[in-house]
Scaffold this motif. Structure first.
Motif, PDB file in Angstrom:
ATOM      1  N   LEU A 147       0.834  -1.191   0.000  1.00 27.21           N
ATOM      2  CA  LEU A 147       0.000   0.000   0.000  1.00 27.21           C
ATOM      3  C   LEU A 147       0.873   1.247   0.000  1.00 27.21           C
ATOM      4  CD1 LEU A 147      -2.392  -1.316   2.771  1.00 27.21           C
ATOM      5  CD2 LEU A 147      -2.949  -1.193   0.340  1.00 27.21           C
ATOM      6  N   ASP A 148       0.341   2.322  -0.537  1.00 25.79           N
ATOM      7  CA  ASP A 148       1.051   3.597  -0.601  1.00 25.79           C
ATOM      8  C   ASP A 148       0.614   4.456   0.579  1.00 25.79           C
ATOM      9  OD1 ASP A 148       2.151   6.074  -1.195  1.00 25.79           O
ATOM     10  OD2 ASP A 148       1.826   5.866  -3.351  1.00 25.79           O
ATOM     11  N   ALA A 149       1.550   4.772   1.468  1.00 24.26           N
ATOM     12  CA  ALA A 149       1.213   5.533   2.673  1.00 24.26           C
ATOM     13  C   ALA A 149       0.760   6.949   2.358  1.00 24.26           C
ATOM     14  CB  ALA A 149       2.412   5.567   3.621  1.00 24.26           C
ATOM     15  N   THR A 150       1.061   7.449   1.160  1.00 21.00           N
ATOM     16  CA  THR A 150       0.678   8.819   0.801  1.00 21.00           C
ATOM     17  C   THR A 150      -0.713   8.897   0.185  1.00 21.00           C
ATOM     18  OG1 THR A 150       1.659   8.648  -1.420  1.00 21.00           O
ATOM     19  CG2 THR A 150       3.102   9.353   0.381  1.00 21.00           C
ATOM     20  N   ILE A 248       6.783   5.539   3.756  1.00 25.44           N
ATOM     21  CA  ILE A 248       6.445   6.092   5.052  1.00 25.44           C
ATOM     22  C   ILE A 248       7.266   7.341   5.354  1.00 25.44           C
ATOM     23  CG2 ILE A 248       8.142   4.683   6.291  1.00 25.44           C
ATOM     24  CD1 ILE A 248       4.605   5.650   7.479  1.00 25.44           C
ATOM     25  N   ASP A 249       8.413   7.493   4.674  1.00 26.81           N
ATOM     26  CA  ASP A 249       9.246   8.670   4.908  1.00 26.81           C
ATOM     27  C   ASP A 249       8.660   9.933   4.268  1.00 26.81           C
ATOM     28  OD1 ASP A 249       9.602   7.497   2.453  1.00 26.81           O
ATOM     29  OD2 ASP A 249      11.722   8.045   2.280  1.00 26.81           O
ATOM     30  N   ALA A 250       7.576   9.772   3.511  1.00 28.32           N
ATOM     31  CA  ALA A 250       6.962  10.928   2.854  1.00 28.32           C
ATOM     32  C   ALA A 250       5.846  11.550   3.680  1.00 28.32           C
ATOM     33  CB  ALA A 250       6.415  10.522   1.488  1.00 28.32           C
ATOM     34  N   ILE A 251       5.472  10.924   4.815  1.00 29.88           N
ATOM     35  CA  ILE A 251       4.418  11.464   5.670  1.00 29.88           C
ATOM     36  C   ILE A 251       4.917  11.511   7.112  1.00 29.88           C
ATOM     37  CG2 ILE A 251       2.605  10.581   4.159  1.00 29.88           C
ATOM     38  CD1 ILE A 251       2.106   8.378   6.229  1.00 29.88           C
ATOM     39  N   SER A 252       4.145  12.149   7.972  1.00 26.46           N
ATOM     40  CA  SER A 252       4.503  12.219   9.384  1.00 26.46           C
ATOM     41  C   SER A 252       3.873  11.058  10.144  1.00 26.46           C
ATOM     42  CB  SER A 252       4.016  13.551   9.986  1.00 26.46           C
ATOM     43  OG  SER A 252       2.600  13.625   9.922  1.00 26.46           O
ATOM     44  N   ILE A 253       4.360  10.828  11.361  1.00 26.18           N
ATOM     45  CA  ILE A 253       3.828   9.751  12.190  1.00 26.18           C
ATOM     46  C   ILE A 253       2.348   9.995  12.506  1.00 26.18           C
ATOM     47  CG2 ILE A 253       3.959   8.640  14.447  1.00 26.18           C
ATOM     48  CD1 ILE A 253       6.168   7.793  12.602  1.00 26.18           C
ATOM     49  N   GLU A 254       1.975  11.256  12.682  1.00 29.32           N
ATOM     50  CA  GLU A 254       0.587  11.575  13.014  1.00 29.32           C
ATOM     51  C   GLU A 254      -0.370  11.217  11.883  1.00 29.32           C
ATOM     52  OE1 GLU A 254       3.124  13.569  13.371  1.00 29.32           O
ATOM     53  OE2 GLU A 254       3.308  13.614  15.569  1.00 29.32           O
ATOM     54  N   GLU A 255       0.115  11.211  10.646  1.00 28.54           N
ATOM     55  CA  GLU A 255      -0.736  10.901   9.498  1.00 28.54           C
ATOM     56  C   GLU A 255      -0.936   9.408   9.302  1.00 28.54           C
ATOM     57  OE1 GLU A 255      -0.090  13.660   5.885  1.00 28.54           O
ATOM     58  OE2 GLU A 255       1.840  13.688   6.938  1.00 28.54           O
ATOM     59  N   VAL A 263       2.813  -3.232   8.751  1.00 26.30           N
ATOM     60  CA  VAL A 263       4.221  -2.852   8.829  1.00 26.30           C
ATOM     61  C   VAL A 263       4.413  -1.625   7.943  1.00 26.30           C
ATOM     62  CG1 VAL A 263       6.608  -3.546   8.402  1.00 26.30           C
ATOM     63  CG2 VAL A 263       4.962  -5.227   9.230  1.00 26.30           C
ATOM     64  N   VAL A 264       5.183  -0.652   8.421  1.00 22.24           N
ATOM     65  CA  VAL A 264       5.473   0.542   7.633  1.00 22.24           C
ATOM     66  C   VAL A 264       6.946   0.507   7.222  1.00 22.24           C
ATOM     67  CG1 VAL A 264       3.671   1.939   8.681  1.00 22.24           C
ATOM     68  CG2 VAL A 264       5.922   1.879   9.730  1.00 22.24           C
ATOM     69  N   VAL A 265       7.212   0.796   5.959  1.00 23.12           N
ATOM     70  CA  VAL A 265       8.579   0.744   5.433  1.00 23.12           C
ATOM     71  C   VAL A 265       8.802   1.877   4.440  1.00 23.12           C
ATOM     72  CG1 VAL A 265       8.662  -1.778   5.649  1.00 23.12           C
ATOM     73  CG2 VAL A 265       7.997  -0.737   3.470  1.00 23.12           C
ATOM     74  N   SER A 266      10.051   2.034   4.064  1.00 23.18           N
ATOM     75  CA  SER A 266      10.415   2.875   2.927  1.00 23.18           C
ATOM     76  C   SER A 266      11.438   2.091   2.118  1.00 23.18           C
ATOM     77  CB  SER A 266      11.000   4.216   3.380  1.00 23.18           C
ATOM     78  OG  SER A 266      11.482   4.940   2.260  1.00 23.18           O
ATOM     79  N   CYS A 267      11.014   1.602   0.966  1.00 21.14           N
ATOM     80  CA  CYS A 267      11.921   0.802   0.144  1.00 21.14           C
ATOM     81  C   CYS A 267      13.050   1.647  -0.422  1.00 21.14           C
ATOM     82  CB  CYS A 267      11.127   0.139  -0.994  1.00 21.14           C
ATOM     83  SG  CYS A 267       9.881  -1.035  -0.427  1.00 21.14           S
ATOM     84  N   GLU A 268      12.771   2.884  -0.784  1.00 20.32           N
ATOM     85  CA  GLU A 268      13.802   3.760  -1.353  1.00 20.32           C
ATOM     86  C   GLU A 268      14.874   4.089  -0.329  1.00 20.32           C
ATOM     87  OE1 GLU A 268      14.421   4.833  -4.313  1.00 20.32           O
ATOM     88  OE2 GLU A 268      12.659   4.072  -5.368  1.00 20.32           O
ATOM     89  N   SER A 269      14.457   4.316   0.917  1.00 14.03           N
ATOM     90  CA  SER A 269      15.407   4.693   1.970  1.00 14.03           C
ATOM     91  C   SER A 269      15.880   3.506   2.793  1.00 14.03           C
ATOM     92  CB  SER A 269      14.759   5.735   2.898  1.00 14.03           C
ATOM     93  OG  SER A 269      14.319   6.868   2.177  1.00 14.03           O
ATOM     94  N   ASP A 270      15.424   2.297   2.445  1.00 13.91           N
ATOM     95  CA  ASP A 270      15.827   1.075   3.149  1.00 13.91           C
ATOM     96  C   ASP A 270      15.482   1.163   4.636  1.00 13.91           C
ATOM     97  OD1 ASP A 270      16.802  -1.437   3.531  1.00 13.91           O
ATOM     98  OD2 ASP A 270      18.926  -0.885   3.490  1.00 13.91           O
TER      99      ASP A 270
END
Length: 365
Positions: A147-150, A248-255, A263-270
């Motif tokens: 899923l796309d967190a944004t 997940i690195d494109a949004i804030s924790i509150e969002e 599970v939340v990840v960022s594949c680009e940022s590993d």
């Protein structure tokens, strides 16, 4: 009128019908008709069309995980980051056009990870080769829903609806209903609990719609009409699902909307990929069983990868296919209490209690 149009008409009638005690019977018959049409859509009768590029991949490893998601959510990037397979990644949608397998080595197990093409809304009706993609998911031990967190949370509901429409139920169990078609004797209907959604009249009518006039039925839980229909058809798969929110690195924790099995990840940022793989292992229900030769210490260097609730017979077959024929009795190398249930029992009738118990000693007759 085609099957797709018939399905749409029934869905519209269900949507506009008020849900109350007086309409339960009518809604139950509509759901039975809808399920029958969906089966006809998934298994068309007639000449087969021209062959296309197949999505079938030879099963390998100890377990299979299928990635399901809309286009451009990071499936190919995740495959490239967690396996040695490099899947094409680009800034446009539908980069992946066929099934690409990779292999994850974790805790001594080999987990096959499948990168499937992105699906679109309406995939269950064949749009965008969606039925072929979801058919591969039916062979998986775990579905990894990318899923796309944004993007809005509705994407998860849409994907679950597409899976449900083709006979895949995620994170739920098979209904506790005994059903057997007989050659005669009519229909025998019994229940061991109070039923809220089903009644004898509805059950008889649904069975008659499927041309079943002789059957034995025992309902052991308060099942819904949909669950009862699934038992009759016998083609539904119940698969665990792990929800993975990428970017997940494109949004804030509150969002972020924290939910179970997520599970939340960022594949680009590993970010958090190691935890994702660990959660795959956990949701697959895998464990490592260690064996021990008589008179020697246990071999903790290797082990046999099996699923939880596996039987002693499964352990024997994993070691060697002829071992079951030579199996006689087990001894507990950790104490007589832990495996008292195993003593003098057939290998297929008992279950492993814990990973630390292992196989114990195997006494040959």
């Amino acid at each position: 009128m085609g099957i797709t149009e018939k399905i749409a008409d029934v869905e519209k009638e269900i949507a506009r019908t008020q849900k109350n005690k007086a309409t339960e019977y009518h809604l139950g018959l509509l759901k039975a008709k809808l399920a029958r049409y969906r089966v006809m859509l998934l298994e068309p009768i007639g000449k087969a069309g021209p062959k296309g590029v197949g999505f079938d991949v030879v099963r390998s490893g100890d377990a299979r995980v299928a990635m399901i998601g809309f286009p451009s959510v990071g499936k190919s990037t995740l495959l490239s980051e967690t396996t040695e397979t490099k899947s094409e990644v680009a800034g446009y949608e539908f980069t992946t056009l066929t099934c690409i397998p990779g292999k994850i080595n974790y805790n001594g197990a080999q987990i096959q990870l499948l990168d499937l093409p992105g699906i679109i809304e309406g995939a269950s009706q064949g749009k965008g080769r969606g039925r072929q993609v979801i058919a591969v998911a039916k062979t998986a031990d775990l579905i990894l829903m990318m899923l796309d967190a944004t993007k809005p949370l509705r994407q998860r509901e849409l994907l679950e609806a597409e899976l449900e429409a083709v006979g895949i139920s995620v994170n739920t169990h098979k209904p506790n209903i005994y059903f057997k078609v007989k050659k005669g004797g009519g229909i025998s209907f019994n229940s061991t609990c109070k039923l809220t959604w089903l009644n004898e009249r509805m059950v008889y009518q649904i069975l008659h719609d499927y041309k079943i006039h002789n059957a034995e039925l025992l309902v052991r839980e308060d099942a819904t009409v949909d669950q009862f229909i699934d038992v009759i058809l016998g083609n539904r798969k119940y698969i665990n699902c792990l929800y993975c929110y990428n970017k997940i690195d494109a949004i804030s924790i509150e969002e972020m909307n924290w939910e179970a099995n997520t599970v939340v990840v960022s594949c680009e940022s590993d970010l958090n990929l190691d935890y994702l793989v660990d959660q795959m292992w956990h949701h697959l229900g895998l464990m490592r069983v260690y064996t021990k030769k008589r008179g020697e210490l246990p071999d903790f260097g290797g082990g046999v990868i099996l699923k939880r609730d596996t039987t002693v017979e499964d352990v024997c077959r994993a070691l060697h296919k002829t071992l079951v024929d030579e199996f006689n009795v087990t001894n507990d190398s950790f104490g007589s209490a832990a495996l008292s249930a195993f003593q003098s029992s057939g290998p297929g009738l008992t279950r492993l209690l814990a990973v630390r118990i292992g196989l114990g000693n195997i006494n040959k007759a």
